[in-house]
Design an enzyme around this catalytic site. Structure first.
Site, short mmCIF file in Angstrom:
data_model
loop_
_atom_site.label_atom_id
_atom_site.label_comp_id
_atom_site.label_asym_id
_atom_site.label_seq_id
_atom_site.Cartn_x
_atom_site.Cartn_y
_atom_site.Cartn_z
N GLU A 1 0.82 -1.20 0.00
CA GLU A 1 0.00 0.00 0.00
C GLU A 1 0.86 1.25 0.00
O GLU A 1 1.89 1.31 0.66
CB GLU A 1 -0.92 0.02 1.23
CG GLU A 1 -1.92 -1.12 1.30
CD GLU A 1 -3.07 -0.95 0.31
OE1 GLU A 1 -3.21 0.12 -0.29
OE2 GLU A 1 -3.84 -1.93 0.16
N CYS A 2 0.40 2.27 -0.74
CA CYS A 2 1.17 3.52 -0.82
C CYS A 2 0.82 4.47 0.31
O CYS A 2 1.47 5.51 0.47
CB CYS A 2 0.92 4.22 -2.16
SG CYS A 2 -0.75 4.87 -2.34
N GLY A 3 -0.21 4.17 1.07
CA GLY A 3 -0.59 5.00 2.20
C GLY A 3 -1.86 5.80 1.98
O GLY A 3 -2.48 6.25 2.95
#
Length: 252
Positions: free
Chosen positions: A232-234
């Site tokens: 996940e990139c956040g």
């Protein structure tokens, strides 16, 4: 078809998700529009299959603000793809970027995307993606956010529902339970394009420096992102209080 609360601050997510379980993706978008109106936004990455959500949502809510976080490190093909889809679908596109330029970030922190550790990659994502997204949500007065997450993409996404609460915002995921076949059939039915990198073997694409084609040893499509260190990139993860405070642009 279903009875839902009109008080947004006290939405009963269990009841809502139970009522939406048999609804089509379009019906979920329509519910979101009725529920949140001018406070509804959508996000897009202009990734491999982004045309699906862009078409699906704008057929129902043509003027919905569409947030695109431009990290400054996207492939040339992504910028061209974004321009073509924006013109074809007449998108109400809102482009946001970090207040810290790529050059300044590299001067202060180096090319942190090259460090194959979670801490460096999280810092990169906080600067280039999470901060501008939070700013976009605030400036556009968003209460709810449509996104194209699907359960079969990551372990984190397997636990999500159609309507979720992320921080102060509701996250609505109309195609959460769609399969790859569903995506393909929708694209074909509406004569929509994949991102050009699909023909190069990519099943997911983000920044040029941290995306690669799918290989035979990958467990799932998100292994092709972020050097396989994380999935996940956040943007779609909840923020702690400390993280939320750290996104004050004056601290970047």
């Amino acid at each position: 078809m279903y009875q839902l609360s009109t008080v947004r601050d006290s939405l009963d997510l269990v009841s809502i998700n139970n009522n939406l379980v048999d609804c089509s993706a379009g019906a979920i978008v329509d519910w979101a529009n009725q529920q949140f109106g001018k406070h509804l936004v959508m996000s897009t990455s202009f990734g491999i299959q982004s045309a699906v959500m862009l078409h699906l949502v704008t057929q129902i809510v043509p003027d919905v603000p569409i947030i695109w976080i431009d990290t400054g490190y996207l492939p040339k093909e992504t910028y061209i793809f974004a321009e073509e889809l924006t013109n074809r679908l007449n998108l109400n596109l809102k482009v946001y970027q970090s207040e810290m330029s790529p050059a300044r970030m590299e001067a202060l922190y180096g090319k942190i995307w090259q460090d194959k550790n979670v801490e460096s990659l999280n810092l990169y994502d906080r600067i280039r993606k999470v901060e501008p997204m939070q700013r976009a949500l605030k400036e556009l007065k968003a209460e709810a956010w449509l996104a194209g997450l699907r359960q079969n993409q990551t372990k984190f996404r397997q636990q999500l529902e159609y309507v979720n609460k992320q921080g102060e915002h509701y996250k609505i995921l109309p195609i959460l339970r769609w399969s790859s076949r569903d995506i393909y059939e929708y694209l074909t039915e509406h004569d929509l394009p994949y991102h050009p990198y699909f023909d190069k073997g990519y099943v997911s694409v983000g920044d040029w420096h941290s995306s690669r084609p799918l290989s035979a040893t990958d467990g799932d499509e998100r292994d092709t992102r972020f050097h396989g260190v994380k999935q996940e990139c956040g943007l779609h993860l909840p923020l702690s209080n400390d993280e939320a405070q750290s996104l004050d642009s004056s601290q970047l």
